[in-house]
Design an enzyme around this catalytic site. Structure first.
Site, PDB file in Angstrom:
ATOM      1  N   ARG A  72       0.861  -1.187  -0.026  1.00  0.00           N
ATOM      2  CA  ARG A  72      -0.049  -0.005  -0.087  1.00  0.00           C
ATOM      3  C   ARG A  72       0.944   1.498  -0.154  1.00  0.00           C
ATOM      4  NH1 ARG A  72      -3.657   2.576   4.491  1.00  0.00           N
ATOM      5  NH2 ARG A  72      -5.083   3.668   2.990  1.00  0.00           N
ATOM      6  N   HIS A 103      -6.011  -5.729  -2.716  1.00  0.00           N
ATOM      7  CA  HIS A 103      -6.593  -6.012  -1.812  1.00  0.00           C
ATOM      8  C   HIS A 103      -6.866  -7.372  -1.157  1.00  0.00           C
ATOM      9  CE1 HIS A 103      -8.625  -1.603  -1.574  1.00  0.00           C
ATOM     10  NE2 HIS A 103      -7.391  -1.624  -1.348  1.00  0.00           N
ATOM     11  N   THR A 138      -8.224 -14.315   3.811  1.00  0.00           N
ATOM     12  CA  THR A 138      -6.705 -14.560   3.866  1.00  0.00           C
ATOM     13  C   THR A 138      -5.596 -13.343   3.702  1.00  0.00           C
ATOM     14  OG1 THR A 138      -6.407 -15.210   1.648  1.00  0.00           O
ATOM     15  CG2 THR A 138      -6.833 -17.039   2.834  1.00  0.00           C
ATOM     16  N   ASN A 195      -3.163   8.156   4.810  1.00  0.00           N
ATOM     17  CA  ASN A 195      -1.491   7.794   5.004  1.00  0.00           C
ATOM     18  C   ASN A 195      -1.272   7.417   6.425  1.00  0.00           C
ATOM     19  OD1 ASN A 195      -0.984   7.267   2.504  1.00  0.00           O
ATOM     20  ND2 ASN A 195       0.235   9.449   2.429  1.00  0.00           N
ATOM     21  N   ASP A 255      -9.863  -9.759   2.498  1.00  0.00           N
ATOM     22  CA  ASP A 255     -10.348 -10.915   1.995  1.00  0.00           C
ATOM     23  C   ASP A 255     -10.048 -11.797   3.101  1.00  0.00           C
ATOM     24  OD1 ASP A 255      -7.966 -11.987   1.884  1.00  0.00           O
ATOM     25  OD2 ASP A 255      -7.875 -12.402  -0.315  1.00  0.00           O
ATOM     26  N   HIS A 293       0.687   4.559  -2.625  1.00  0.00           N
ATOM     27  CA  HIS A 293       0.410   5.639  -2.177  1.00  0.00           C
ATOM     28  C   HIS A 293       1.621   6.724  -2.434  1.00  0.00           C
ATOM     29  CE1 HIS A 293      -3.062   5.038   0.941  1.00  0.00           C
ATOM     30  NE2 HIS A 293      -3.242   4.481  -0.225  1.00  0.00           N
ATOM     31  N   SER A 340       8.271  10.313  -1.887  1.00  0.00           N
ATOM     32  CA  SER A 340       7.691  11.308  -1.111  1.00  0.00           C
ATOM     33  C   SER A 340       6.722  11.014   0.171  1.00  0.00           C
ATOM     34  CB  SER A 340       7.005  12.348  -1.909  1.00  0.00           C
ATOM     35  OG  SER A 340       5.708  11.795  -2.696  1.00  0.00           O
TER      36      SER A 340
HETATM   37  C1  HEM Z   1      -9.135   1.188  -6.403  1.00  0.00           C
HETATM   38  C2  HEM Z   1      -8.920   2.187  -5.414  1.00  0.00           C
HETATM   39  C3  HEM Z   1      -8.499   2.069  -4.057  1.00  0.00           C
HETATM   40  C4  HEM Z   1      -9.116   2.425  -2.794  1.00  0.00           C
HETATM   41  C5  HEM Z   1     -10.500   3.175  -2.807  1.00  0.00           C
HETATM   42  C6  HEM Z   1      -8.454   1.848  -1.867  1.00  0.00           C
HETATM   43  C7  HEM Z   1      -8.892   2.176  -0.263  1.00  0.00           C
HETATM   44  C8  HEM Z   1      -8.129   1.466   0.741  1.00  0.00           C
HETATM   45  C9  HEM Z   1      -8.744   1.649   2.055  1.00  0.00           C
HETATM   46  C10 HEM Z   1      -9.801   2.606   2.518  1.00  0.00           C
HETATM   47  C11 HEM Z   1      -7.960   0.833   2.652  1.00  0.00           C
HETATM   48  C12 HEM Z   1      -7.889   0.500   4.352  1.00  0.00           C
HETATM   49  C13 HEM Z   1      -7.002   1.558   4.930  1.00  0.00           C
HETATM   50  C14 HEM Z   1      -7.205   1.497   6.530  1.00  0.00           C
HETATM   51  O1  HEM Z   1      -7.840   0.720   7.177  1.00  0.00           O
HETATM   52  O2  HEM Z   1      -6.334   2.253   7.190  1.00  0.00           O
HETATM   53  C15 HEM Z   1      -7.022  -0.033   1.910  1.00  0.00           C
HETATM   54  C16 HEM Z   1      -6.257  -0.927   2.368  1.00  0.00           C
HETATM   55  C17 HEM Z   1      -5.006  -1.408   1.294  1.00  0.00           C
HETATM   56  N1  HEM Z   1      -5.107  -1.147   0.139  1.00  0.00           N
HETATM   57 FE1  HEM Z   1      -6.208   0.160  -1.086  1.00  0.00          FE
HETATM   58  N2  HEM Z   1      -7.314   1.144  -2.311  1.00  0.00           N
HETATM   59  C18 HEM Z   1      -7.327   1.187  -3.579  1.00  0.00           C
HETATM   60  C19 HEM Z   1      -6.520   0.497  -4.280  1.00  0.00           C
HETATM   61  C20 HEM Z   1      -5.211   0.076  -3.865  1.00  0.00           C
HETATM   62  C21 HEM Z   1      -4.158  -0.450  -4.864  1.00  0.00           C
HETATM   63  C22 HEM Z   1      -3.985  -0.047  -6.100  1.00  0.00           C
HETATM   64  C23 HEM Z   1      -3.266  -0.880  -3.851  1.00  0.00           C
HETATM   65  C24 HEM Z   1      -1.831  -1.729  -4.251  1.00  0.00           C
HETATM   66  C25 HEM Z   1      -1.357  -1.584  -5.567  1.00  0.00           C
HETATM   67  C26 HEM Z   1      -3.986  -1.130  -2.829  1.00  0.00           C
HETATM   68  C27 HEM Z   1      -3.287  -1.604  -1.620  1.00  0.00           C
HETATM   69  C28 HEM Z   1      -3.971  -1.829  -0.174  1.00  0.00           C
HETATM   70  C29 HEM Z   1      -3.466  -2.710   0.697  1.00  0.00           C
HETATM   71  C30 HEM Z   1      -2.342  -3.517   0.594  1.00  0.00           C
HETATM   72  C31 HEM Z   1      -4.249  -2.427   1.801  1.00  0.00           C
HETATM   73  C32 HEM Z   1      -4.063  -3.230   3.195  1.00  0.00           C
HETATM   74  C33 HEM Z   1      -3.186  -2.284   4.172  1.00  0.00           C
HETATM   75  C34 HEM Z   1      -2.822  -3.001   5.341  1.00  0.00           C
HETATM   76  O3  HEM Z   1      -3.544  -3.832   5.665  1.00  0.00           O
HETATM   77  O4  HEM Z   1      -1.982  -2.241   6.270  1.00  0.00           O
HETATM   78  N3  HEM Z   1      -5.040  -0.415  -2.708  1.00  0.00           N
HETATM   79  N4  HEM Z   1      -7.181   0.471   0.711  1.00  0.00           N
END
Ligand code: HEM
Length: 298
Positions: A40, A169, A221, A72, A219, A44, A54
């Site tokens: 993530r 995700h 897992t 962030n 999901d 970002h 950055s």
């Molecule tokens: C499609 C649009 C996307 C939206 C609206 C989105 C939004 C979010 C949100 C709201 C969370 C939860 C954050 C939290 O609870 O603090 C999250 C988690 C995450 N996102 Fe996304 N995301 C998107 C795309 C992506 C992309 C493109 C990637 C990487 C290539 C990504 C990787 C992740 C990962 C790995 C997590 C889990 C983070 C953790 O467990 O620490 N996301 N995302």
């Protein structure tokens, strides 16, 4: 145009790749959730002013950095990047950028979690700007498929690539505050989002009764990189609005079904799209620097 190469450090810092990998794997052995954190963080970084490290910069007395913006605040794994940087600086001072270290670390995190292995081009320079206001380009979880396609389209991604990227995700968790609007009783008037599987909605409601910052796996897992995220979407088990919309919208539904059926296809496409993400607005030559401490501009 970007002229990054896979073997960029072959002559200037041959052990860079292996050092990053060793440190990432060692860190993940004691905290497997860091794989999601690193992936993530890379997204970002790249989606705000390009992949220039950055997101790694700390705020100072006169600058609030990207890191301190609401989306962030839950990023984690910064100390892994610091550690890799320190080890590499001892062997090849001033050569390997923080932006490249983060790109390699995200790649290694995906492989460690069982996902595809791929090479990443390197040669990014670190940016000298990190401002909280720039993070408004990050997608909020309330977006529907059309809006997601529009937003990612501005960075050159197709509708199919949006689905592929969202497959990230498959790792990690989300806090209840990012999806509680889809559940009954958490906002004053709302009903359950009809695209949510009712049993899943009940489970989410019960977990989220512990508070806004409770984490729910994206999901079932959260530490393994697989295609179960897409299978969950088919069952109404997408946690965020921006997840479930990919299956309810005719523009993207087919792609979700393809990946739910074939993990190989998802892995193949993901390897390509993540490399493309890693090339967004990269800085080269004088456009940037090789930061000595990833948290500070030189
Ligand atoms: C499609 C649009 C996307 C939206 C609206 C989105 C939004 C979010 C949100 C709201 C969370 C939860 C954050 C939290 O609870 O603090 C999250 C988690 C995450 N996102 Fe996304 N995301 C998107 C795309 C992506 C992309 C493109 C990637 C990487 C290539 C990504 C990787 C992740 C990962 C790995 C997590 C889990 C983070 C953790 O467990 O620490 N996301 N995302």
């Amino acid at each position: 145009m970007a002229s990054l190469t896979v073997d960029y450090y072959t002559s200037t810092c041959p052990p860079a790749e292996i050092m990053v990998k060793n440190i990432v794997y060692q860190a993940l052995r004691s905290d497997s959730t860091a794989s999601a954190g690193l992936l993530r963080m890379h997204f970002h970084d790249c989606f705000v002013e390009g992949c220039d490290g950055s997101v790694l910069i700390d705020s100072t007395a006169d600058n609030t950095a990207e890191k301190d913006s609401p989306p962030n605040q839950s990023l984690h794994g910064f100390e892994i990047i610091d550690q890799a940087k320190q080890v590499i600086e001892r062997i090849c001072p001033g050569v390997v950028s923080c932006a490249d270290i983060l790109t390699m670390a995200a790649r290694d995190a995906v492989a460690w979690a069982g996902g595809p292995s791929y090479d990443v081009p390197k040669g990014r320079k670190d940016g000298r700007r990190s401002k909280i206001e720039d993070t408004s380009s990050l997608p909020p979880p309330s977006l529907n498929s059309t809006k997601l396609i529009e937003l990612f389209g501005q960075s050159g991604f197709t509708a199919q690539e949006v689905v592929t990227l969202a497959g990230a995700h498959t790792l990690g968790v989300a806090q209840c505050k990012f999806f509680k609007n889809r559940l009954r009783g958490f906002d004053s008037t709302n009903d359950v989002d009809p695209t949510l599987n009712p049993n899943f909605a009940n489970m989410l409601s019960s977990v989220c009764s512990s508070g806004d910052s409770t984490n729910v796996s994206l999901d079932w897992t959260s530490d393994s990189f697989d295609n179960r995220y897409f299978i969950a979407l088919q069952m109404g088990g997408g946690v965020l609005t921006s997840d479930q919309t990919l299956f309810t919208s005719p523009e993207t539904k087919e792609v979700v079904s393809t990946y739910a059926m074939s993990q190989d296809k998802f892995f193949f496409d993901f390897s390509q799209v993540i490399v493309k993400l890693g090339m967004l607005n990269v800085k080269e030559g004088d456009e940037g620097e090789v930061r000595l401490d990833c948290r500070k501009i030189n």
